[in-house]
Design a protein around this motif. Structure first.
Motif, PDB file in Angstrom:
ATOM      1  N   GLU A  81      38.507  39.505  13.771  1.00  0.00           N
ATOM      2  CA  GLU A  81      38.226  40.701  14.564  1.00  0.00           C
ATOM      3  C   GLU A  81      38.180  40.341  16.037  1.00  0.00           C
ATOM      4  O   GLU A  81      37.825  39.220  16.397  1.00  0.00           O
ATOM      5  CB  GLU A  81      36.869  41.310  14.187  1.00  0.00           C
ATOM      6  N   ILE A  82      38.541  41.305  16.863  1.00  0.00           N
ATOM      7  CA  ILE A  82      38.398  41.157  18.308  1.00  0.00           C
ATOM      8  C   ILE A  82      37.612  42.343  18.837  1.00  0.00           C
ATOM      9  O   ILE A  82      37.549  43.398  18.204  1.00  0.00           O
ATOM     10  CB  ILE A  82      39.762  41.059  19.032  1.00  0.00           C
ATOM     11  N   GLU A 106      46.324  46.658  10.466  1.00  0.00           N
ATOM     12  CA  GLU A 106      46.442  48.114  10.394  1.00  0.00           C
ATOM     13  C   GLU A 106      46.256  48.784  11.751  1.00  0.00           C
ATOM     14  O   GLU A 106      46.682  49.913  11.946  1.00  0.00           O
ATOM     15  CB  GLU A 106      45.396  48.667   9.423  1.00  0.00           C
ATOM     16  N   GLY A 107      45.565  48.122  12.661  1.00  0.00           N
ATOM     17  CA  GLY A 107      45.294  48.726  13.963  1.00  0.00           C
ATOM     18  C   GLY A 107      44.099  49.653  13.949  1.00  0.00           C
ATOM     19  O   GLY A 107      43.995  50.554  14.770  1.00  0.00           O
ATOM     20  N   THR A 108      43.183  49.422  13.003  1.00  0.00           N
ATOM     21  CA  THR A 108      42.009  50.277  12.863  1.00  0.00           C
ATOM     22  C   THR A 108      40.863  49.750  13.715  1.00  0.00           C
ATOM     23  O   THR A 108      40.483  48.595  13.600  1.00  0.00           O
ATOM     24  CB  THR A 108      41.563  50.345  11.385  1.00  0.00           C
ATOM     25  N   GLY A 109      40.317  50.625  14.553  1.00  0.00           N
ATOM     26  CA  GLY A 109      39.182  50.267  15.393  1.00  0.00           C
ATOM     27  C   GLY A 109      37.879  50.788  14.815  1.00  0.00           C
ATOM     28  O   GLY A 109      37.864  51.677  13.969  1.00  0.00           O
ATOM     29  N   ASN A 155      35.045  46.980  17.715  1.00  0.00           N
ATOM     30  CA  ASN A 155      35.877  45.910  17.189  1.00  0.00           C
ATOM     31  C   ASN A 155      37.138  46.455  16.511  1.00  0.00           C
ATOM     32  O   ASN A 155      37.187  47.588  16.055  1.00  0.00           O
ATOM     33  CB  ASN A 155      35.105  45.026  16.223  1.00  0.00           C
ATOM     34  N   ILE A 156      38.155  45.603  16.468  1.00  0.00           N
ATOM     35  CA  ILE A 156      39.419  45.901  15.798  1.00  0.00           C
ATOM     36  C   ILE A 156      39.732  44.719  14.886  1.00  0.00           C
ATOM     37  O   ILE A 156      39.712  43.564  15.328  1.00  0.00           O
ATOM     38  CB  ILE A 156      40.570  46.069  16.811  1.00  0.00           C
ATOM     39  N   ALA A 211      45.172  47.184  25.462  1.00  0.00           N
ATOM     40  CA  ALA A 211      45.900  48.346  24.948  1.00  0.00           C
ATOM     41  C   ALA A 211      46.218  48.113  23.475  1.00  0.00           C
ATOM     42  O   ALA A 211      46.931  47.161  23.140  1.00  0.00           O
ATOM     43  CB  ALA A 211      47.180  48.573  25.736  1.00  0.00           C
ATOM     44  N   LEU A 212      45.691  48.944  22.607  1.00  0.00           N
ATOM     45  CA  LEU A 212      45.935  48.811  21.173  1.00  0.00           C
ATOM     46  C   LEU A 212      47.423  48.877  20.862  1.00  0.00           C
ATOM     47  O   LEU A 212      47.924  48.142  20.006  1.00  0.00           O
ATOM     48  CB  LEU A 212      45.164  49.882  20.399  1.00  0.00           C
ATOM     49  N   GLU A 213      48.158  49.719  21.559  1.00  0.00           N
ATOM     50  CA  GLU A 213      49.600  49.837  21.326  1.00  0.00           C
ATOM     51  C   GLU A 213      50.323  48.518  21.574  1.00  0.00           C
ATOM     52  O   GLU A 213      51.266  48.173  20.858  1.00  0.00           O
ATOM     53  CB  GLU A 213      50.194  50.944  22.189  1.00  0.00           C
ATOM     54  N   ASP A 214      49.899  47.767  22.585  1.00  0.00           N
ATOM     55  CA  ASP A 214      50.512  46.468  22.854  1.00  0.00           C
ATOM     56  C   ASP A 214      50.290  45.516  21.685  1.00  0.00           C
ATOM     57  O   ASP A 214      51.174  44.738  21.328  1.00  0.00           O
ATOM     58  CB  ASP A 214      49.948  45.843  24.136  1.00  0.00           C
TER      59      ASP A 214
END
Length: 120
Positions: free
Chosen positions: A57-58, A97-100, A106-107, A65-68
């Motif tokens: 996790e980060i 998955e890109g779920t925050g 955290n992501i 940017a999550l998209e990046d």
């Protein structure tokens, strides 16, 4: 003399540091061996490739940017462990998955690559 074996870690993607949190898992992608059993005895083993990965996790900082992250391919991902080892993934991509999560910001992240190695 006591030796540090766990604790502080550092995660970098293409040389840019990210805020790692929680427990991370990793696999350097060496072949997995499974026994081959016949009706009379163990005949030997087979080897199958594994996908090398780094997962954890980060913290979702306002600068990230999550998209990046979701678009990430052909990257070098490094995880520096508390015991001074470094896990390196090459030709890596984002496989999460890109779920925050809003409670702690955290992501979950998972990076997979073509090759992995443990640097001591």
């Amino acid at each position: 003399m006591a030796e540090r074996v766990g604790g502080i870690i550092y995660l970098a993607i293409n040389g840019v540091n990210y805020q790692a949190k929680g427990a991370y898992t990793y696999n350097i992608g060496r072949p997995k061996r499974d026994g081959v059993v016949g009706h009379d005895a163990v005949h030997g083993y087979k080897e199958l490739p594994q996908v090398p990965f780094i997962e954890g996790e980060i913290t979702d900082s306002g600068k990230m940017a999550l998209e990046d992250l979701l678009d990430l391919t052909d990257a070098t991902v490094t995880l520096q462990l508390a015991n001074s080892k470094v896990i390196v993934l090459r030709d890596a991509w984002y496989a999460g998955e890109g779920t925050g999560n809003t409670e702690e910001g955290n992501i979950g992240v998972r990076f997979e690559g073509i090759s992995g190695e443990e640097v001591r």
